[in-house]
Write an enzyme that holds these catalytic residues in place. Structure first.
Site, PDB file in Angstrom:
ATOM      1  CB  THR A 182      -0.954   0.020   1.214  1.00  0.00           C
ATOM      2  OG1 THR A 182      -0.187  -0.118   2.421  1.00  0.00           O
ATOM      3  CG2 THR A 182      -1.955  -1.120   1.129  1.00  0.00           C
ATOM      4  N   GLY A 183       2.168   1.115  -0.084  1.00  0.00           N
ATOM      5  CA  GLY A 183       3.043   2.282  -0.164  1.00  0.00           C
ATOM      6  C   GLY A 183       3.069   2.860  -1.568  1.00  0.00           C
TER       7      GLY A 183
ATOM      8  NE  ARG B 232       1.284  -0.437  10.296  1.00  0.00           N
ATOM      9  CZ  ARG B 232       2.101   0.549  10.612  1.00  0.00           C
ATOM     10  NH1 ARG B 232       3.072   0.348  11.487  1.00  0.00           N
ATOM     11  NH2 ARG B 232       1.969   1.738  10.052  1.00  0.00           N
ATOM     12  NE  ARG B 233      -3.162   1.572   8.912  1.00  0.00           N
ATOM     13  CZ  ARG B 233      -1.967   2.056   9.241  1.00  0.00           C
ATOM     14  NH1 ARG B 233      -1.377   1.626  10.338  1.00  0.00           N
ATOM     15  NH2 ARG B 233      -1.363   2.951   8.480  1.00  0.00           N
TER      16      ARG B 233
ATOM     17  CG  ASP C 260       3.750  -4.403  12.471  1.00  0.00           C
ATOM     18  OD1 ASP C 260       4.815  -4.250  11.834  1.00  0.00           O
ATOM     19  OD2 ASP C 260       3.309  -3.571  13.276  1.00  0.00           O
TER      20      ASP C 260
ATOM     21  CE1 TYR D 138      16.345   2.608   0.815  1.00  0.00           C
ATOM     22  CE2 TYR D 138      17.611   4.533   0.178  1.00  0.00           C
ATOM     23  CZ  TYR D 138      16.391   3.917   0.367  1.00  0.00           C
ATOM     24  OH  TYR D 138      15.236   4.594   0.093  1.00  0.00           O
TER      25      TYR D 138
END
Length: 352
Positions: A12-13, A36-37, A52, A145
């Protein structure tokens, strides 16, 4: 046609959702989206798994039935701390948890992709050698990174699957539920300037107004990541991913002002996080007058993120020649992309 099954971690990012949308349109992929959601708007063709990534046991449990995953696309990110810092250990732990859970669940794993970014070269710290190339030495700064990339290569060499990494520049994206967003934040800044009868001043320093900046529309890394994960030539490589052009804010700023029918102002260094702290009532007045979706400023803007982006007085350029040499040739017009995404926010009744 070879059927592949991918897990998108961080689905969802900004990049994860764009990648999910891109792959969902193909009949050669089965998709799992780890988040997570639940997403505000679920995409058709994706089986969302809710866990999560901090919880290693929960990840193993939820992924145990999926023994046929062939590709892992890691687009996750740990939350910033209260001071806005990014923890190396927290980000490493999240990636390690997902990597371990997928590796344990699926003996069919073939390829793991890690999304990195321009911060790999220290673009957020200060001037760096430009154009940055994928084999440039690492700057001596703390950066998650590096820790994630080292783990990726070490694990791949032992497990026998392939890996790749993408390094996009500053992102342009339509993400109504992600306030860490340059388009929505600057669009709302312009809307508030118009409401208050102000010109659109540039809030960074003079040198940042004229420095060269490189942007990346999120649909571009979606195509690039898919290419890296499926083209044999791209295996076990890192690639910079950017629109391919360069912009100067001084050239684009009048176009942003024109989009809101306000005068283009002057360079006036200030911190949006400070001057916009008391503008919620102004924004709600705009929402009411234009019939916009009733959203608070905090759900649509991230002023500190805009400040940190617009204060860079040094050139921000990454070379994309390696990707072109290996076979990826897609590009985009950054100014046009910014305005296109801005219009999507307007059509969605999120901006006036």
């Amino acid at each position: 046609m070879t059927m592949r099954k991918a897990l998108i971690a961080g689905a969802t990012g900004a990049i994860g959702s764009a990648l999910a949308e891109h792959l969902a349109g193909s009949n050669s992929w089965t998709l799992l989206g780890l988040c997570r959601r639940p997403p505000a708007k679920a995409l058709s063709g994706i089986d969302y798994l809710h866990a999560d990534m901090v919880d290693a046991d929960a990840l193993r449990d939820i992924l145990r039935p999926h023994d046929d995953i062939t590709h892992l696309f890691y687009c996750g990110r740990a939350a910033h701390d209260d001071l806005g810092r990014e923890s190396v250990q927290n980000n490493l732990d999240l990636f390690a948890n997902v990597l371990s859970a997928v590796s344990t669940a699926s003996p069919r794993l073939q390829h793991v992709h890690l999304v990195q970014g321009g911060k790999y070269y220290g673009v957020h710290v200060g001037p760096f050698p430009t154009p940055a190339r994928e084999d440039d030495p690492r700057p001596l700064v703390s950066n998650f990174y590096y820790a994630q990339g080292d783990l990726l290569r070490q694990t791949a060499s032992c497990a026998g699957w392939r890996w790749s990494a993408s390094r996009p520049g500053t992102l342009l994206h339509f993400s109504p539920d992600n306030p860490r967003n340059l388009v929505s934040t600057l669009g709302i800044y312009a809307a508030i300037c118009r409401e208050l009868g102000s010109a659109l001043d540039f809030p960074g320093p003079d040198d940042a107004f004229t420095s060269l900046t490189q942007l990346t529309s999120t649909d571009l890394p979606s195509r690039a990541i898919t290419w890296m994960a499926t083209d044999d030539q791209a295996a076990n490589q890192a690639f910079n991913v950017a629109n391919g052009d360069l912009i100067r804010w001084c050239r684009f700023w009048p176009k942003l002002a024109a989009a809101f029918d306000i005068p283009c102002g002057i360079v006036r260094p200030l911190r949006l996080a400070d001057v916009m702290a008391d503008k919620e009532a102004v924004w709600q007045r705009i929402v009411e007058r234009h019939g916009l979706n009733k959203r608070s400023l905090s759900t649509l803007v991230n002023w500190p993120y805009a400040d940190s982006t617009l204060e860079r007085s040094w050139d921000e350029i990454m070379s994309t020649i390696k990707g072109r040499r290996f076979g990826f040739h897609d590009c985009a017009d950054s100014e046009a992309e910014f305005l296109r995404i801005l219009e999507r926010y307007r059509v969605s009744s999120l901006l006036p």
